[in-house]
Design a protein around this motif. Structure first.
Motif, short mmCIF file in Angstrom:
data_model
loop_
_atom_site.label_atom_id
_atom_site.label_comp_id
_atom_site.label_asym_id
_atom_site.label_seq_id
_atom_site.Cartn_x
_atom_site.Cartn_y
_atom_site.Cartn_z
N MET A 299 0.81 -1.21 0.00
CA MET A 299 0.00 0.00 0.00
C MET A 299 0.84 1.27 0.00
N ASP A 300 2.08 1.18 -0.44
CA ASP A 300 2.94 2.36 -0.42
C ASP A 300 2.40 3.46 -1.33
N ASP A 301 1.80 3.07 -2.45
CA ASP A 301 1.28 4.05 -3.41
C ASP A 301 -0.18 4.42 -3.16
N TRP A 302 -0.75 3.89 -2.09
CA TRP A 302 -2.15 4.22 -1.78
C TRP A 302 -2.17 5.49 -0.94
N ASN A 303 -2.02 6.62 -1.60
CA ASN A 303 -2.02 7.90 -0.91
C ASN A 303 -2.77 8.92 -1.75
N LEU A 304 -2.93 10.10 -1.18
CA LEU A 304 -3.73 11.13 -1.84
C LEU A 304 -3.06 11.63 -3.12
N ASP A 305 -1.72 11.66 -3.14
CA ASP A 305 -1.02 12.13 -4.33
C ASP A 305 -1.24 11.17 -5.50
N SER A 306 -1.15 9.87 -5.23
CA SER A 306 -1.36 8.88 -6.29
C SER A 306 -2.82 8.85 -6.74
N ALA A 307 -3.73 9.23 -5.84
CA ALA A 307 -5.15 9.19 -6.19
C ALA A 307 -5.51 10.18 -7.29
N LEU A 308 -4.66 11.15 -7.54
CA LEU A 308 -4.94 12.13 -8.58
C LEU A 308 -4.68 11.57 -9.97
N LEU A 309 -3.93 10.47 -10.08
CA LEU A 309 -3.60 9.90 -11.37
C LEU A 309 -4.81 9.20 -11.97
N LYS A 310 -4.81 9.08 -13.29
CA LYS A 310 -5.95 8.53 -13.99
C LYS A 310 -6.15 7.05 -13.69
N ASN A 311 -5.06 6.32 -13.47
CA ASN A 311 -5.17 4.87 -13.33
C ASN A 311 -5.06 4.41 -11.89
N PHE A 312 -5.33 5.30 -10.92
CA PHE A 312 -5.18 4.89 -9.52
C PHE A 312 -6.17 3.80 -9.15
N ASP A 313 -7.45 3.97 -9.52
CA ASP A 313 -8.43 2.94 -9.19
C ASP A 313 -8.13 1.64 -9.90
N VAL A 314 -7.51 1.71 -11.10
CA VAL A 314 -7.12 0.49 -11.80
C VAL A 314 -6.01 -0.24 -11.04
N LEU A 315 -5.04 0.52 -10.51
CA LEU A 315 -3.95 -0.11 -9.74
C LEU A 315 -4.49 -0.76 -8.48
N VAL A 316 -5.41 -0.10 -7.80
CA VAL A 316 -5.99 -0.68 -6.59
C VAL A 316 -6.76 -1.96 -6.92
N ARG A 317 -7.55 -1.91 -7.99
CA ARG A 317 -8.34 -3.08 -8.38
C ARG A 317 -7.42 -4.24 -8.78
N ARG A 318 -6.29 -3.93 -9.43
CA ARG A 318 -5.37 -4.98 -9.86
C ARG A 318 -4.77 -5.71 -8.66
#
Length: 945
Positions: free
Chosen positions: A265-284
């Motif tokens: 979960m290192d990339d699960w932060n507010l800064d990464s949430a602004l990227l277009k593919n954040f929800d795709v990364l979480v789902r993956r």
């Protein structure tokens, strides 16, 4: 370029050609590509397609070459074709033939074969190309070279990797060059660059970021474009909404972390949430255990996509359109009647969500108090907050107009055109409406004309916003009616359920004790705001009286009626007044970001002024390349962005991520050691390949003398959408593509496999296609099989796709489970007891299963596989008989698919077959089969006991 070869192979012919590569880095990269095979990673916006078209032209002008472009999109094919034709006209190359696109329009095999034999440059779709290579319709050894676009998409299971493997196995001399302008996929995983290069059979990677020495020298000279940054402050309401949305995102991420421990979960932060593919990364990351995660986690993952969309919309949509989007989002996430807190999106219960909806309404209209006994808010007045960027664009246009008016005659080759560039077509339409109507002044209040100065009028969006509000109120009235109707139907279905919105639509609802009114009840919504009984936000529907008062406030004025009449007038009445040539000096062009196509826009429009309505790093580089490529053109760029907004953070984060990606790639390339299990061209050692073939043909010593021919699999051409044929080919199997009527894969003369992914399996059950497919397979093959193949990165279970909440032991189990996926599979096995089902967790597992099934088995006949199902008369004749006696006969020893037809035609029933002597059966089934059949029917069961 690779030249070592034991047999003569076609070499790419070249000759001096005129190139359109004026910058130093472009020329150096072109020379590098002409010399050797490599993977080129170029920063986005530096002119990748220009480089590709010049490279193709250098081969096209020489003639006698067969060049194949792989993985090109339709728009890129149009670009390449136009560029090659332009290059050929400029260079006067008599041998140049341009680009030929081979897609589904070329349906005949003979047509493609003639074109391949004539040579030239071809852009072929991957599915057609792999079939043509396997069937030798396109001779692999005659290909001069391959150019692969979008190299970042080439993974081990992709169709493009399959094509490159076939190419390198049979062609050791032809060149291979891959291109990409997306570095992110090359930085994820273990040694990603080396892995991707191994998939493409390349040894060298050429990296060209924006900070590359030659790129920086080319773009940072004396010919820089003049850039003016304009930081636009957001309104207080926009800031409140953005802060509230960010709070919802932050809370959602916190809930995800709390409910899914043990994940990276290192990339699960507010800064990464602004990227277009954040929800795709979480789902993956959650997909392998998707069936085990809670309902709340699944809902939050879906909500992240919605919240990210809202973050983008607050800066791109106008106030009315944003409120309309919120209405649709709220309706889509509204619970059915009688639902509880656990069945609704968690973010709708936050106070921040209340702030979002209340502030969005306050930007459009607010309550107006009437002086009466109760002093209630009984009417609404329009507010119609404008986007701050609109006024800035108007000021910039006015400044440009002054410059053009007082500036002497232009000394450069630029046009006086003003180019406004936006993120999407909706924003373009919004800006166009604003610029067309910003000087139309609706008269809502009486003014003292003698004291009014017309020059004091500033550009305003009042006309456009009032029109949008009228349309919104009409839409909301229809929306409320549809919503009430739907919830009324649900209320009938669910006894005892009460829909608060339906009650509100019918009559004035009593005051809710738990209702919250933010800001002392002046939140822009008037009556009806607050929350439902379960704690979520109540959707607000305006009362008829409020709507009437609001419509009266924004009634159509004379100016608006005149403007509408001008817009809807028929231009065909007097075409000369509506169709004419405009001077480029007078044009304002509004265009949406369109990737590489933006280079065409710059070259054709030749703008002197560019207004970047929204920031985009790649377009800034395209402007730099455009300005540096033309000494006689000047460009002035106005760069607009909302200060302290998500828009600015997303832009800076994207630039930083690209720089970090190139930095990691440079470090990996410096320490990279590619261990090649193949030779320099990606070809396996012949002895190793032969030993693999021998090992796959020997099982338990039962078959000592193995054939030198590798195993063969007949594959339906439609199956090349999947990765399985590529994996089978990687296991040294010969893939024979055919148009099959029965089955998808023919492994042996007796084994036919119908492959189904989960989505295809569900649709096959819905339309009944799977039942008929299974029935057909039993007519032609002894061992039909159904392969249910799961995705490699997803959970190996059916639970995410179906819910066995109902008990199959109940009396109504058949009806209750009729729509259940597992129940349908059970019904299928009951209908076809001999149908064998293969459960595979991934295509890799499927390839291994197929390899084991083919051990010690005969090879399938492609001609027989194609004929199966085509003989309509024979099939109809077989289907005229009763299938149940045939199924019983098929279970008798000695009965096969070949001799059961003879027995069916020559005998009346099973009793007659059971009473026949071996000599009578021999003419129909053969001597050995007759002995087995007679022995089966005359066997004394008591004696066996």
């Amino acid at each position: 370029m690779s030249t070592a070869a034991s047999t003569p192979q076609p070499q790419p012919q070249s000759q001096p050609v005129k190139l359109s590569l004026p910058l130093v880095y472009q020329q150096k990269l072109f020379e590098e590509l002409r010399k050797e095979d490599e993977l080129v990673l170029l920063a986005r916006g530096l002119g990748l397609m220009r480089l590709v078209t010049n490279l193709l032209h250098s081969y096209d002008a020489a003639g006698n070459n067969l060049i194949v472009v792989v993985s090109a999109e339709d728009r890129e094919n149009a670009w390449i074709g136009e560029a090659l034709a332009e290059h050929a006209a400029i260079s006067m190359s008599p041998k140049a033939r341009g680009l030929t696109v081979v897609n589904t329009d070329f349906t005949t095999v003979g047509q493609r074969e003639k074109m391949y034999a004539a040579g030239g440059i071809f852009s072929i779709t991957s599915r057609i190309l792999v079939v043509d290579l396997l069937t030798n319709l396109l001779n692999v050894e005659s290909i001069t070279g391959l150019l692969v676009l979008h190299a970042d998409r080439i993974v081990a299971t992709s169709l493009e990797a399959f094509i490159l493997r076939i190419y390198r196995q049979k062609n050791k001399v032809g060149f291979l060059k891959a291109f990409s302008d997306n570095p992110d996929p090359f930085t994820t995983g273990f040694a990603p660059l080396a892995t991707m290069m191994r998939n493409m059979f390349l040894r060298k990677a050429s990296l060209w970021p924006r900070f590359h020495m030659h790129v920086a020298q080319s773009l940072e000279g004396k010919k820089n474009a003049e850039v003016i940054e304009l930081e636009v402050p957001m309104t207080n309401a926009m800031k409140e909404i953005q802060t509230a949305i960010m709070e919802c995102v932050e809370v959602s991420i916190h809930e995800l972390k709390k409910g899914n421990t043990g994940l990276e979960m290192d990339d699960w932060n507010l800064d990464s949430a602004l990227l277009k593919n954040f929800d795709v990364l979480v789902r993956r990351q959650l997909d392998p255990n998707w069936h085990r995660v809670s309902w709340k986690t699944k809902q939050i993952v879906n909500d992240l996509t919605v919240l990210r969309t809202m973050l983008q919309s607050i800066v791109s949509l106008d106030a009315v359109s944003f409120l309309q989007q919120l209405d649709t989002i709220h309706a889509a996430h509204s619970p059915p009647p009688g639902s509880t807190r656990q069945t609704q999106s968690p973010w709708l219960f936050l106070d921040a969500a209340q702030t979002i909806f209340d502030t969005a309404k306050r930007r459009v209209y607010s309550g107006k108090q009437k002086v009466d006994a109760n002093s209630n808010i009984d009417s609404l007045r329009p507010v119609l907050e404008e986007q701050p960027k609109w006024a800035i664009v108007a000021d910039v246009l006015e400044e440009i107009d002054r410059d053009l008016h007082f500036e002497p005659v232009a000394r450069d080759d630029s046009n006086g055109t003003i180019l406004i560039i936006c993120s999407g077509t909706n924003t373009c339409r919004q800006l166009r409406d604003y610029l067309q109507t910003m000087h139309v002044r609706p008269k809502t209040e009486k003014r003292v004309e003698e004291f009014h100065d017309p020059e004091e009028d500033e550009p305003s969006a009042a006309f456009m916003m009032r029109r949008k509000l009228r349309n919104y109120l009409k839409w909301k009235r229809e929306f409320a009616h549809v919503s009430a109707t739907l919830f009324e139907e649900n209320q009938k279905a669910l006894s005892g359920a009460v829909d608060p919105r339906l009650a509100q639509a019918k009559s004035r609802a009593p005051a809710n004790k738990r209702r919250r009114v933010r800001g002392g009840g002046n939140a822009g919504s008037g009556a009806g705001s607050g929350r439902l009984d379960n704690g979520s936000i109540r959707q607000y529907f305006e009362k008829p009286g409020e709507v009437a008062d609001l419509m009266a406030e924004i009634q159509i004025t004379e100016e608006e009626a005149k403007q509408n009449a001008d817009v809807i007038s028929d231009p065909l009445e007097d075409m000369d007044d509506y169709y004419q040539m405009y001077e480029m000096q007078d044009l304002v062009v509004i265009h949406a970001y369109d990737g590489d196509q933006d280079e065409h826009v710059l070259e054709e429009v030749k703008p002197k002024y560019i207004i970047m309505y929204e920031p985009d790093a790649s377009f800034i580089r395209r402007v730099e390349v455009y300005r540096s490529s033309h000494n006689d053109r000047s460009v002035k760029v106005y760069f607009l962005y909302y200060g302290g907004s998500v828009e600015e953070q997303r832009y800076l984060s994207g630039v930083r991520r690209e720089k970090d990606a190139f930095t990691r790639l440079i470090k990996e390339r410096a320490s990279m050691s590619i261990v090649m299990t193949v030779d320099a061209h990606g070809i396996q050692d012949p002895q190793e390949a032969f030993l693999r073939t021998v090992n796959t043909r020997i099982a338990g010593g039962g078959r000592l003398a193995a054939t030198a021919q590798p195993p063969r699999v007949v594959v339906d051409v439609r199956e090349f959408r999947s990765s399985l044929p590529s994996l089978l080919h990687g296991r040294s199997m010969i893939i024979v593509p055919c148009m099959l009527t029965v089955g998808d894969y023919i492994l042996t003369p007796d084994i036919c496999v119908e492959r189904k992914s989960i989505s295809d399996l569900i649709s096959s059950f819905k339309d009944g296609r799977l039942y008929s497919q299974a029935e057909t397979m039993f007519l032609y093959y002894k061992n039909p099989m159904l392969l249910i193949e799961f995705d490699q990165n997803k959970s190996f279970t059916l639970e995410p796709f179906a819910d066995l909440s109902g008990s199959l032991a109940s009396v109504s189990a058949a009806n209750a489970g009729a729509n259940d996926l597992q129940s349908k599979i059970v019904l299928l096995t009951l209908a076809f007891p001999k149908l064998r089902i293969i459960w595979s967790s991934s295509p890799y597992e499927t390839a291994e299963i197929f390899e084991r099934l083919k051990t010690q088995a005969d090879e399938p006949d492609p001609v027989a596989a194609v004929r199966a199902g085509l003989d309509k008369d024979a099939m109809a004749e077989e289907q005229t008989f009763n299938t149940e006696p045939q199924e019983m006969m098929a279970a008798v020893p000695g009965i096969t698919l070949k001799n059961i037809t003879n027995l069916t035609l020559e005998t009346e029933n099973i009793k007659e077959v059971a009473n026949m002597a071996p000599e009578e059966l021999e003419p129909f089934v053969g001597k050995e089969a007759a002995r087995k059949i007679h022995g089966f029917f005359t066997k004394d069961l008591l004696e066996d006991e």
